[in-house]
Design a protein around this motif. Structure first.
Motif, PDB file in Angstrom:
ATOM      1  N   ARG A 117      12.809  -8.736  -3.716  1.00  0.00           N
ATOM      2  CA  ARG A 117      12.412  -7.496  -4.394  1.00  0.00           C
ATOM      3  C   ARG A 117      12.122  -6.372  -3.400  1.00  0.00           C
ATOM      4  O   ARG A 117      12.489  -5.220  -3.630  1.00  0.00           O
ATOM      5  CB  ARG A 117      11.203  -7.751  -5.289  1.00  0.00           C
ATOM      6  N   LEU A 118      11.479  -6.716  -2.280  1.00  0.00           N
ATOM      7  CA  LEU A 118      11.205  -5.681  -1.288  1.00  0.00           C
ATOM      8  C   LEU A 118      12.487  -5.192  -0.626  1.00  0.00           C
ATOM      9  O   LEU A 118      12.644  -4.001  -0.358  1.00  0.00           O
ATOM     10  CB  LEU A 118      10.217  -6.199  -0.241  1.00  0.00           C
ATOM     11  N   SER A 124      17.466   0.513  -1.838  1.00  0.00           N
ATOM     12  CA  SER A 124      17.727   1.471  -2.915  1.00  0.00           C
ATOM     13  C   SER A 124      17.129   2.840  -2.632  1.00  0.00           C
ATOM     14  O   SER A 124      17.653   3.870  -3.068  1.00  0.00           O
ATOM     15  CB  SER A 124      17.173   0.944  -4.238  1.00  0.00           C
ATOM     16  N   ASN A 125      16.008   2.833  -1.899  1.00  0.00           N
ATOM     17  CA  ASN A 125      15.308   4.083  -1.611  1.00  0.00           C
ATOM     18  C   ASN A 125      15.539   4.588  -0.194  1.00  0.00           C
ATOM     19  O   ASN A 125      14.908   5.566   0.222  1.00  0.00           O
ATOM     20  CB  ASN A 125      13.809   3.895  -1.849  1.00  0.00           C
ATOM     21  N   ALA A 130       8.764  -1.248   2.726  1.00  0.00           N
ATOM     22  CA  ALA A 130       8.555  -1.584   1.314  1.00  0.00           C
ATOM     23  C   ALA A 130       7.326  -2.475   1.245  1.00  0.00           C
ATOM     24  O   ALA A 130       7.242  -3.487   1.956  1.00  0.00           O
ATOM     25  CB  ALA A 130       9.766  -2.306   0.735  1.00  0.00           C
ATOM     26  N   THR A 131       6.361  -2.086   0.435  1.00  0.00           N
ATOM     27  CA  THR A 131       5.130  -2.847   0.334  1.00  0.00           C
ATOM     28  C   THR A 131       4.802  -3.120  -1.131  1.00  0.00           C
ATOM     29  O   THR A 131       5.563  -2.746  -2.024  1.00  0.00           O
ATOM     30  CB  THR A 131       3.972  -2.128   1.070  1.00  0.00           C
ATOM     31  N   VAL A 132       3.664  -3.770  -1.367  1.00  0.00           N
ATOM     32  CA  VAL A 132       3.358  -4.318  -2.696  1.00  0.00           C
ATOM     33  C   VAL A 132       2.205  -3.593  -3.373  1.00  0.00           C
ATOM     34  O   VAL A 132       1.169  -3.322  -2.761  1.00  0.00           O
ATOM     35  CB  VAL A 132       3.011  -5.827  -2.571  1.00  0.00           C
ATOM     36  N   LYS A 177       8.944   6.701   5.551  1.00  0.00           N
ATOM     37  CA  LYS A 177       9.321   6.626   4.134  1.00  0.00           C
ATOM     38  C   LYS A 177       8.968   5.232   3.616  1.00  0.00           C
ATOM     39  O   LYS A 177       9.567   4.236   4.018  1.00  0.00           O
ATOM     40  CB  LYS A 177      10.802   6.915   3.928  1.00  0.00           C
ATOM     41  N   THR A 178       7.990   5.196   2.735  1.00  0.00           N
ATOM     42  CA  THR A 178       7.468   3.933   2.221  1.00  0.00           C
ATOM     43  C   THR A 178       7.622   3.880   0.713  1.00  0.00           C
ATOM     44  O   THR A 178       7.338   4.851   0.015  1.00  0.00           O
ATOM     45  CB  THR A 178       5.975   3.784   2.590  1.00  0.00           C
TER      46      THR A 178
END
Length: 204
Positions: A117-118, A124-125, A130-132, A177-178
């Motif tokens: 998922r991350l 995609s971004n 990528a975090t939760v 960018k997160t």
């Protein structure tokens, strides 16, 4: 391009002082007959290629613990237990892949689809991190920043951030960018903070 499993290094963060556990090494505390760190490694291993363990004490014990998973132990390069970012930096510097997936040693139920998922969200971004985020039944959200997929190319920037005396994970993420990925299973990211919590869970 979405990173595949073999392009992700798993990083178990086990370098803390365990202050809320009376100074005990969290990752080595037992839950249902196994150290907490072993529970996390079992969940990380199927999702990543190589595995690293960031630790600052009991290094030989972590070497033995990580051996069945092919995990390598790395130490912080900054003295004095400077926090999870120092452990992350150690992993980013050593990893031979383009991405590192970090997880704390005291969260034994992390989801089996965490990396997937991350990785999807990061690609995609066109993000760097990528975090939760979790959301409960009442719509309340909580950020879990030490669960993250991060580009290893950020190592140099993180080194400068730490050398400047900065320590806050969210402040470093804000430089890049997160993307925050929402999970609805809060228990999957539950972290065990005290020996009493651990004792209570042993009885479950």
């Amino acid at each position: 391009m979405r990173p595949a499993r073999e392009h992700i290094t798993g990083l178990l963060l086990a370098g803390g002082r365990g202050m809320r556990m009376g100074g005990a090494d969290k990752g080595l505390q037992m839950l249902h007959g196994e150290p907490l760190a072993a529970h996390v490694l079992k969940r990380l291993a199927p999702q990543t290629g190589a595995l690293l363990i960031s630790a600052n004490r009991h290094l030989e014990t972590y070497n033995v613990l990580g051996a069945p998973f092919g995990a390598t132990v790395v130490e912080d390069t900054l003295a004095g237990f400077p926090g999870p970012l120092a452990g992350l930096l150690a992993g980013l510097r050593v990893a031979a892949t383009g991405y590192v997936l970090s997880a704390p040693c005291d969260s034994p139920w992390l989801p089996a689809n965490l990396a997937d998922r991350l990785a999807y969200a990061l690609d995609s971004n066109a993000a760097d991190v990528a975090t939760v985020t979790t959301i409960d039944a009442h719509g309340q959200t909580s950020l879990h920043p030490v669960f993250a997929l991060i580009r290893t190319s950020l190592a140099h920037d993180l080194s400068g951030f730490l050398e400047a005396g900065e320590r806050k994970v969210r402040a470093w993420y804000a430089r890049h960018k997160t993307v925050e990925v929402v999970f609805t299973d809060e228990r999957a990211f539950y972290n065990i903070n005290s020996l009493q919590e651990l004792a209570d869970l042993q009885r479950d």
